[in-house]
Design a protein around this motif. Sequence first.
Motif, PDB file in Angstrom:
ATOM      1  N   ALA A  83       0.818  -1.215   0.000  1.00 12.01           N
ATOM      2  CA  ALA A  83       0.000   0.000   0.000  1.00 12.01           C
ATOM      3  C   ALA A  83       0.849   1.261   0.000  1.00 12.01           C
ATOM      4  CB  ALA A  83      -0.933   0.003   1.209  1.00 12.01           C
ATOM      5  N   ASN A  84       2.050   1.178   0.548  1.00 10.25           N
ATOM      6  CA  ASN A  84       2.922   2.342   0.649  1.00 10.25           C
ATOM      7  C   ASN A  84       3.970   2.426  -0.460  1.00 10.25           C
ATOM      8  OD1 ASN A  84       2.117   3.851   3.110  1.00 10.25           O
ATOM      9  ND2 ASN A  84       2.461   1.868   4.071  1.00 10.25           N
ATOM     10  N   THR A  85       3.869   1.536  -1.446  1.00  6.23           N
ATOM     11  CA  THR A  85       4.806   1.608  -2.564  1.00  6.23           C
ATOM     12  C   THR A  85       4.389   2.709  -3.540  1.00  6.23           C
ATOM     13  OG1 THR A  85       3.568  -0.052  -3.840  1.00  6.23           O
ATOM     14  CG2 THR A  85       5.363  -0.843  -2.422  1.00  6.23           C
ATOM     15  N   ASP A  86       5.345   3.226  -4.270  1.00  5.34           N
ATOM     16  CA  ASP A  86       5.062   4.289  -5.240  1.00  5.34           C
ATOM     17  C   ASP A  86       4.087   3.817  -6.316  1.00  5.34           C
ATOM     18  OD1 ASP A  86       6.766   5.962  -3.882  1.00  5.34           O
ATOM     19  OD2 ASP A  86       8.479   5.627  -5.216  1.00  5.34           O
ATOM     20  N   GLY A  87       4.235   2.562  -6.738  1.00  2.00           N
ATOM     21  CA  GLY A  87       3.380   2.033  -7.792  1.00  2.00           C
ATOM     22  C   GLY A  87       1.922   1.984  -7.383  1.00  2.00           C
ATOM     23  N   PHE A  88       1.657   1.504  -6.165  1.00  5.67           N
ATOM     24  CA  PHE A  88       0.273   1.399  -5.702  1.00  5.67           C
ATOM     25  C   PHE A  88      -0.318   2.783  -5.474  1.00  5.67           C
ATOM     26  CE2 PHE A  88      -3.122   0.802  -2.589  1.00  5.67           C
ATOM     27  CZ  PHE A  88      -3.826  -0.254  -3.152  1.00  5.67           C
ATOM     28  N   ARG A  89       0.465   3.683  -4.890  1.00  8.11           N
ATOM     29  CA  ARG A  89      -0.007   5.053  -4.663  1.00  8.11           C
ATOM     30  C   ARG A  89      -0.347   5.735  -5.987  1.00  8.11           C
ATOM     31  NH1 ARG A  89       0.151   7.339   0.134  1.00  8.11           N
ATOM     32  NH2 ARG A  89       1.181   6.271   1.864  1.00  8.11           N
ATOM     33  N   ALA A  90       0.497   5.522  -6.984  1.00 10.13           N
ATOM     34  CA  ALA A  90       0.249   6.124  -8.298  1.00 10.13           C
ATOM     35  C   ALA A  90      -1.021   5.559  -8.923  1.00 10.13           C
ATOM     36  CB  ALA A  90       1.451   5.878  -9.211  1.00 10.13           C
ATOM     37  N   LEU A  91      -1.255   4.256  -8.726  1.00  5.47           N
ATOM     38  CA  LEU A  91      -2.456   3.627  -9.258  1.00  5.47           C
ATOM     39  C   LEU A  91      -3.708   4.219  -8.614  1.00  5.47           C
ATOM     40  CD1 LEU A  91      -3.939   1.407 -10.874  1.00  5.47           C
ATOM     41  CD2 LEU A  91      -3.543  -0.130  -8.910  1.00  5.47           C
ATOM     42  N   VAL A  92      -3.701   4.381  -7.296  1.00  2.75           N
ATOM     43  CA  VAL A  92      -4.859   4.950  -6.592  1.00  2.75           C
ATOM     44  C   VAL A  92      -5.138   6.368  -7.082  1.00  2.75           C
ATOM     45  CG1 VAL A  92      -5.797   5.610  -4.351  1.00  2.75           C
ATOM     46  CG2 VAL A  92      -4.474   3.509  -4.555  1.00  2.75           C
ATOM     47  N   ALA A  93      -4.072   7.161  -7.211  1.00  2.00           N
ATOM     48  CA  ALA A  93      -4.233   8.543  -7.680  1.00  2.00           C
ATOM     49  C   ALA A  93      -4.780   8.576  -9.112  1.00  2.00           C
ATOM     50  CB  ALA A  93      -2.897   9.276  -7.608  1.00  2.00           C
ATOM     51  N   LYS A  94      -4.294   7.674  -9.950  1.00  3.41           N
ATOM     52  CA  LYS A  94      -4.739   7.623 -11.352  1.00  3.41           C
ATOM     53  C   LYS A  94      -6.209   7.245 -11.445  1.00  3.41           C
ATOM     54  CE  LYS A  94      -1.881   6.004 -14.391  1.00  3.41           C
ATOM     55  NZ  LYS A  94      -1.051   5.094 -15.244  1.00  3.41           N
ATOM     56  N   VAL A  95      -6.618   6.281 -10.627  1.00  2.16           N
ATOM     57  CA  VAL A  95      -8.022   5.845 -10.636  1.00  2.16           C
ATOM     58  C   VAL A  95      -8.936   6.961 -10.141  1.00  2.16           C
ATOM     59  CG1 VAL A  95      -9.681   4.259  -9.597  1.00  2.16           C
ATOM     60  CG2 VAL A  95      -7.502   3.386 -10.457  1.00  2.16           C
ATOM     61  N   ALA A  96      -8.535   7.657  -9.073  1.00  2.00           N
ATOM     62  CA  ALA A  96      -9.356   8.758  -8.550  1.00  2.00           C
ATOM     63  C   ALA A  96      -9.547   9.847  -9.604  1.00  2.00           C
ATOM     64  CB  ALA A  96      -8.712   9.342  -7.296  1.00  2.00           C
ATOM     65  N   LYS A  97      -8.470  10.201 -10.288  1.00  3.28           N
ATOM     66  CA  LYS A  97      -8.561  11.206 -11.348  1.00  3.28           C
ATOM     67  C   LYS A  97      -9.426  10.696 -12.501  1.00  3.28           C
ATOM     68  CE  LYS A  97      -5.804  14.087 -14.462  1.00  3.28           C
ATOM     69  NZ  LYS A  97      -4.454  14.375 -15.005  1.00  3.28           N
ATOM     70  N   GLY A  98      -9.271   9.413 -12.835  1.00  2.53           N
ATOM     71  CA  GLY A  98     -10.051   8.828 -13.916  1.00  2.53           C
ATOM     72  C   GLY A  98     -11.546   8.853 -13.629  1.00  2.53           C
ATOM     73  N   ILE A  99     -11.915   8.639 -12.375  1.00  2.00           N
ATOM     74  CA  ILE A  99     -13.331   8.693 -11.988  1.00  2.00           C
ATOM     75  C   ILE A  99     -13.884  10.095 -12.212  1.00  2.00           C
ATOM     76  CG2 ILE A  99     -14.923   8.552 -10.027  1.00  2.00           C
ATOM     77  CD1 ILE A  99     -13.032   6.350  -8.906  1.00  2.00           C
ATOM     78  N   ALA A 100     -13.101  11.103 -11.845  1.00  2.00           N
ATOM     79  CA  ALA A 100     -13.535  12.489 -12.033  1.00  2.00           C
ATOM     80  C   ALA A 100     -13.764  12.801 -13.505  1.00  2.00           C
ATOM     81  CB  ALA A 100     -12.499  13.447 -11.441  1.00  2.00           C
ATOM     82  N   GLU A 101     -12.953  12.215 -14.367  1.00  2.00           N
ATOM     83  CA  GLU A 101     -13.020  12.529 -15.797  1.00  2.00           C
ATOM     84  C   GLU A 101     -14.046  11.691 -16.554  1.00  2.00           C
ATOM     85  OE1 GLU A 101      -8.975  11.853 -16.849  1.00  2.00           O
ATOM     86  OE2 GLU A 101      -8.303  13.863 -16.248  1.00  2.00           O
ATOM     87  N   THR A 102     -14.321  10.460 -16.078  1.00  2.00           N
ATOM     88  CA  THR A 102     -15.192   9.557 -16.840  1.00  2.00           C
ATOM     89  C   THR A 102     -16.562   9.333 -16.212  1.00  2.00           C
ATOM     90  OG1 THR A 102     -14.258   7.606 -15.717  1.00  2.00           O
ATOM     91  CG2 THR A 102     -13.184   8.340 -17.765  1.00  2.00           C
ATOM     92  N   ASN A 103     -16.694   9.621 -14.916  1.00  2.00           N
ATOM     93  CA  ASN A 103     -17.984   9.553 -14.213  1.00  2.00           C
ATOM     94  C   ASN A 103     -18.673   8.191 -14.278  1.00  2.00           C
ATOM     95  OD1 ASN A 103     -19.946  10.807 -12.610  1.00  2.00           O
ATOM     96  ND2 ASN A 103     -21.247  11.217 -14.383  1.00  2.00           N
ATOM     97  N   PRO A 104     -18.011   7.111 -13.863  1.00  2.00           N
ATOM     98  CA  PRO A 104     -18.681   5.806 -13.824  1.00  2.00           C
ATOM     99  C   PRO A 104     -19.780   5.802 -12.761  1.00  2.00           C
ATOM    100  CG  PRO A 104     -16.580   5.699 -12.689  1.00  2.00           C
ATOM    101  CD  PRO A 104     -16.634   7.042 -13.351  1.00  2.00           C
ATOM    102  N   ALA A 105     -20.809   4.975 -12.986  1.00  2.00           N
ATOM    103  CA  ALA A 105     -21.947   4.946 -12.073  1.00  2.00           C
ATOM    104  C   ALA A 105     -21.779   3.939 -10.940  1.00  2.00           C
ATOM    105  CB  ALA A 105     -23.221   4.630 -12.852  1.00  2.00           C
ATOM    106  N   SER A 106     -20.843   3.008 -11.083  1.00  2.00           N
ATOM    107  CA  SER A 106     -20.669   1.955 -10.084  1.00  2.00           C
ATOM    108  C   SER A 106     -19.245   1.427 -10.161  1.00  2.00           C
ATOM    109  CB  SER A 106     -21.654   0.813 -10.341  1.00  2.00           C
ATOM    110  OG  SER A 106     -21.381   0.206 -11.592  1.00  2.00           O
ATOM    111  N   VAL A 107     -18.883   0.598  -9.176  1.00  2.00           N
ATOM    112  CA  VAL A 107     -17.556  -0.022  -9.199  1.00  2.00           C
ATOM    113  C   VAL A 107     -17.430  -0.938 -10.405  1.00  2.00           C
ATOM    114  CG1 VAL A 107     -16.014  -1.631  -7.992  1.00  2.00           C
ATOM    115  CG2 VAL A 107     -17.197   0.146  -6.702  1.00  2.00           C
ATOM    116  N   GLU A 108     -18.519  -1.661 -10.727  1.00  2.00           N
ATOM    117  CA  GLU A 108     -18.492  -2.564 -11.883  1.00  2.00           C
ATOM    118  C   GLU A 108     -18.220  -1.782 -13.171  1.00  2.00           C
ATOM    119  OE1 GLU A 108     -20.093  -4.534  -8.575  1.00  2.00           O
ATOM    120  OE2 GLU A 108     -20.788  -2.659  -9.466  1.00  2.00           O
ATOM    121  N   GLU A 109     -18.856  -0.633 -13.289  1.00  2.00           N
ATOM    122  CA  GLU A 109     -18.628   0.201 -14.468  1.00  2.00           C
ATOM    123  C   GLU A 109     -17.222   0.790 -14.448  1.00  2.00           C
ATOM    124  OE1 GLU A 109     -20.569   4.266 -16.245  1.00  2.00           O
ATOM    125  OE2 GLU A 109     -21.963   2.685 -15.577  1.00  2.00           O
TER     126      GLU A 109
END
Length: 306
Positions: A83-109
């Motif tokens: 959880a504290n590795t750079d790779g995992f942190r970067a993935l979490v940040a990328k996903v959060a930004k991606g949600i803001a840009e793509t607006n999925p309705a659910s985790v499945e989406e």
Amino acid sequence: MSFTAKDVAELREITGAGMMDCKKALVHTDGDKDKAIEYLREIGVSIAAKKAGRIASEGLIGGFTSGKVGVLAELNCETDFVANTDGFRALVAKVAKGIAETNPASVEELLETKIEGQTVTELMNAETAKCGEKITARRFEKFEVSEGVEEIYLHNGGKIGVMLEVETDKPVTDEIKEMAHDIAMHIAAFSPSYVNDSEVPADYIAKEKSILLAQAKNDPKNASKPDAILEKMLAGRLQKSLKEICLVDQPFAKDSSITVEQLVANVSKSTGTKIKLNRFVRLVMGEGLEKKVDNLAEEVAKMSGK
């Protein structure tokens, strides 16, 4: 052999693959789950599938805000180390930004959403290949305000995430941004349940009243008093109880001589801006998840070949 949406969901739970990949696999194998797992491995999700039975209860909450849009997202892995590795942190940040840009309705989406040319499932599988741990996307929250600010505060590197929506009738100033940040930190520390008492459900109030009434009846000093009198006596205690769980009524973390509501009023007056605390969300990483329990005796036995 036919299959249902439940079969698709079960295959996803077993393998960690995305919903569309699971559906594709079941179509390809005519609904045979065992063969579908093999097929998923053949098309590149083998590592994730091998890890799917493990418990992913560590991880991080990531945040992204562009000012008027805010996102909190929780991704989980197996150990705090990953959880504290750079790779995992970067993935979490990328996903959060991606949600803001793509607006999925659910985790499945979300899992099927493409970010920089890859689906979130593919991004997680790629990180799994690097770190050797199961990675899952658990939940996310997205807020958007027409005028105001979405403030994000991540405590302890992402173990607690807070998102606060502040609505204004004028452009947001630095003083309002500072206030929003301080209140978000306050929420992280004091964990209110509601913005104000108008949001408190009637059933919660009724339950709280019944508990206070029962406490009063158990006090020998109140033995001869009827319920109507006791309820009037308890009105102040009930109000105090509600103030403890409502954000605006709590003493402000950085200055306990004022409440959060008074802080907002002070900033509103000094900036000449109408300010409203619309809503907030407070996420605690791993809250409610099953935790892995290490058995030292078993580990030693395995190492010694017993």
